[in-house]
Design a protein around this motif. Structure first.
Motif, PDB file in Angstrom:
ATOM      1  N   GLY A 350      29.880  62.272-108.916  1.00  0.00           N
ATOM      2  CA  GLY A 350      29.368  62.973-107.751  1.00  0.00           C
ATOM      3  C   GLY A 350      28.983  62.100-106.577  1.00  0.00           C
ATOM      4  N   ARG A 353      30.689  63.493-103.503  1.00  0.00           N
ATOM      5  CA  ARG A 353      30.067  64.783-103.180  1.00  0.00           C
ATOM      6  C   ARG A 353      28.729  64.583-102.473  1.00  0.00           C
ATOM      7  N   ARG A 362      29.616  69.878 -97.239  1.00  0.00           N
ATOM      8  CA  ARG A 362      29.355  70.809 -98.327  1.00  0.00           C
ATOM      9  C   ARG A 362      27.852  71.081 -98.354  1.00  0.00           C
TER      10      ARG A 362
END
Length: 524
Positions: A350, A353, A362
């Motif tokens: 992650g 991310r 995001r």
């Protein structure tokens, strides 16, 4: 009033005079066309009767004036048609030339959480197809004038036959327009959403063309695109059927109107009856563009709604007054120019991310352990992602994406060029670009196909170095580089950070870049 309506209303107002002149020309075209055909019918029928009556009548028949009038009307119709098309399309195209850049600017200034939720296919459909529908709506504004001009000319010329013929003509045309307006307007768009989905499928497929060829996967990928293509085809066929109904209706009502004129004027002189029939026929033809615009009105409205949604996207909020921070698993890290942070963790854990959430690509709650108090704002960061896209353009085009419009306006060309070359030197790409025939103006092909993978990586690194954001974010910046080049790039990055005073967030599995960071955040 929404931002889109205010802007688009102003754009249309600036071209209103041109569109009005185009409408006047459209009315003139219909008047000239109706009069031309009516006079031609009267002239041909009269000449035939005169010829059949004998030499004396034929000698007395004046064919010079009607011939001259026919030629003059033909020339007038051609000239008016030219100006109608030129003025109408010129106004529409110039209006859209103002609208598209404005929409794109609104998209780039919008809140990333909203703007980036639009797929590439959907954004493309709105910026291209939907805006194209608005062009059609602007051009169609002259259709009412065209139909009205044809109606007025036909009614006046029908009076030469009889008032009843004029009334029949009015009733027939009014019936046609009324039915088309209230009964045959489409209820849905002509596949704009379906087209967006098909485009998105193609966008997702194109990067894998080498793999498709290598593994012979053409059939599988075509099967994946077939549902979108089928949906688009069905929507377009349905729309074509809807648009065909008014054409059939026009033929039926026109035939009934002509039959009624003939039935009520059987004893009338043949030249006048021919004039009436022909002017009525042309008047019905003049309503054709208007009927098509009526059937497309819902498409115009839907396109305007979809474009308005794009133009009214909420702009990104200003940076908060409080100092920006990264909150992760209880740790609070200041996001300032002193930051030297390496994000570590297992592959797929992650890390990327987390970076995407920081930049606003995001939602924050998509990343476990990332605190809601984290400041997520793209304006804080200059990003070199792990797999950055390359623009289909020149080397300079790709690099200048990292420079704001304000910086370009405030910086002299020489200084800007010097900055670009310095960024290329820091990314160890200067010798390669300098050796190119056109230097910074070298076209590098679709997706940077003329560059190697490492060169594309360094081109994106140079682009990030050009951006004057507080924090530089590098995701595997030296991946794919040989050890010698990597060492030089890391040293250049260190010098760049010391010179600019930027902060750094680094993701790297390689040992060499890690010396740039003094702090560690472990993603779990």
């Amino acid at each position: 009033m929404s931002a889109f309506k205010a802007f688009f209303g102003g754009v249309k107002a600036s071209f209103r005079t041109t569109l009005i002149v185009a409408s006047v020309c459209a009315a003139g075209v219909s008047i000239a066309a109706v009069t031309l055909l009516g006079l031609s019918g009267w002239f041909l029928a009269g000449a035939a009767i005169a010829g059949a009556a004998g030499g004396a009548v034929m000698q007395a028949f004046n064919y010079l004036l009607p011939s001259a009038a026919i030629r003059a009307l033909a020339i007038a119709r051609t000239a008016l048609r030219y100006f109608e098309r030129y003025l109408g399309h010129a106004a529409a195209l110039r209006a859209l030339a103002d609208l598209r850049p404005w929409l794109f600017e609104r998209l780039t200034r919008a809140d990333p959480k909203i703007a980036l939720s639009l797929s590439r296919g959907e954004a493309s459909a709105r910026l291209v197809q939907d805006v194209g529908q608005l062009e059609g709506a602007l051009v169609a504004q002259s259709n009412w004038a065209s139909a009205l001009g044809g109606l007025v000319a036909a009614v006046l010329l029908n009076l030469f036959l009889s008032p009843l013929a004029a009334v029949i003509c009015i009733v027939g045309l009014s019936t046609l327009v009324g039915l088309a307006h209230y009964r045959f307007r489409p209820q849905t768009g002509a596949g704009q959403a379906e087209l967006g989905q098909l485009k998105q499928g193609l966008f997702d497929t194109l990067p894998f063309l080498p793999d498709i060829a290598a593994y012979n996967l053409k059939g599988r990928f075509l099967d994946g695109l077939r549902p979108q293509e089928t949906a688009l085809k069905a929507a377009r066929v349905q729309q074509a059927r809807r648009e065909g109904v008014p054409a059939a209706l026009t033929l039926l009502i026109m035939a009934a109107t002509l039959i009624l004129i003939v039935a009520t004027h059987v004893q009338s002189p043949m030249p006048m009856l021919a004039l009436s029939l022909l002017v009525t026929t042309v008047a019905f033809e003049c309503t054709g563009p208007l009927l098509r615009a009526m059937t497309q009105q819902t498409l115009f409205d839907e396109a305007e709604t979809r474009v308005a949604e794009l133009g009214d996207l909420r702009e990104a909020a200003p940076l908060p007054d409080a100092d920006p921070v990264l909150v992760y698993d209880g740790q609070v890290i200041a996001l300032d120019r002193t930051l030297r942070l390496r994000i570590d963790g297992r592959s797929g854990g992650g890390k990327t991310r987390l970076i995407e959430a920081l930049i606003g690509l995001r939602p924050i709650d998509d990343v476990p352990y990332l605190g809601a108090a984290t400041t997520a704002d793209a304006r804080l960061f200059a990003l070199c992602p792990q797999d950055a896209p390359v623009l289909n353009g020149t080397v300079g085009d790709n690099l200048l994406m990292g420079v704001t419009t304000e910086e370009i306006a405030d910086t002299s060309p020489n200084d800007l060029t010097a900055r670009v070359w310095a960024a290329l030197e820091a990314a160890q790409l200067k010798p390669r670009v300098a050796a190119m025939k056109d230097g910074l103006h070298t076209w590098i092909g679709d997706g940077g196909i003329t560059l190697s993978g490492g060169e594309r990586k360094r081109l994106n690194l140079a682009r990030a170095l050009l951006r004057t954001a507080p924090i530089l974010v590098l995701d595997e910046p030296t991946e794919g580089l040989d050890p010698m080049t990597e060492t030089v790039v890391v040293s250049a990055l260190e010098a760049h950070l010391n010179t600019t005073g930027q902060g750094l967030i680094l993701i790297s599995h390689r040992t060499a870049p890690r010396r740039l960071c003094s702090n560690l955040l472990h993603v779990r």
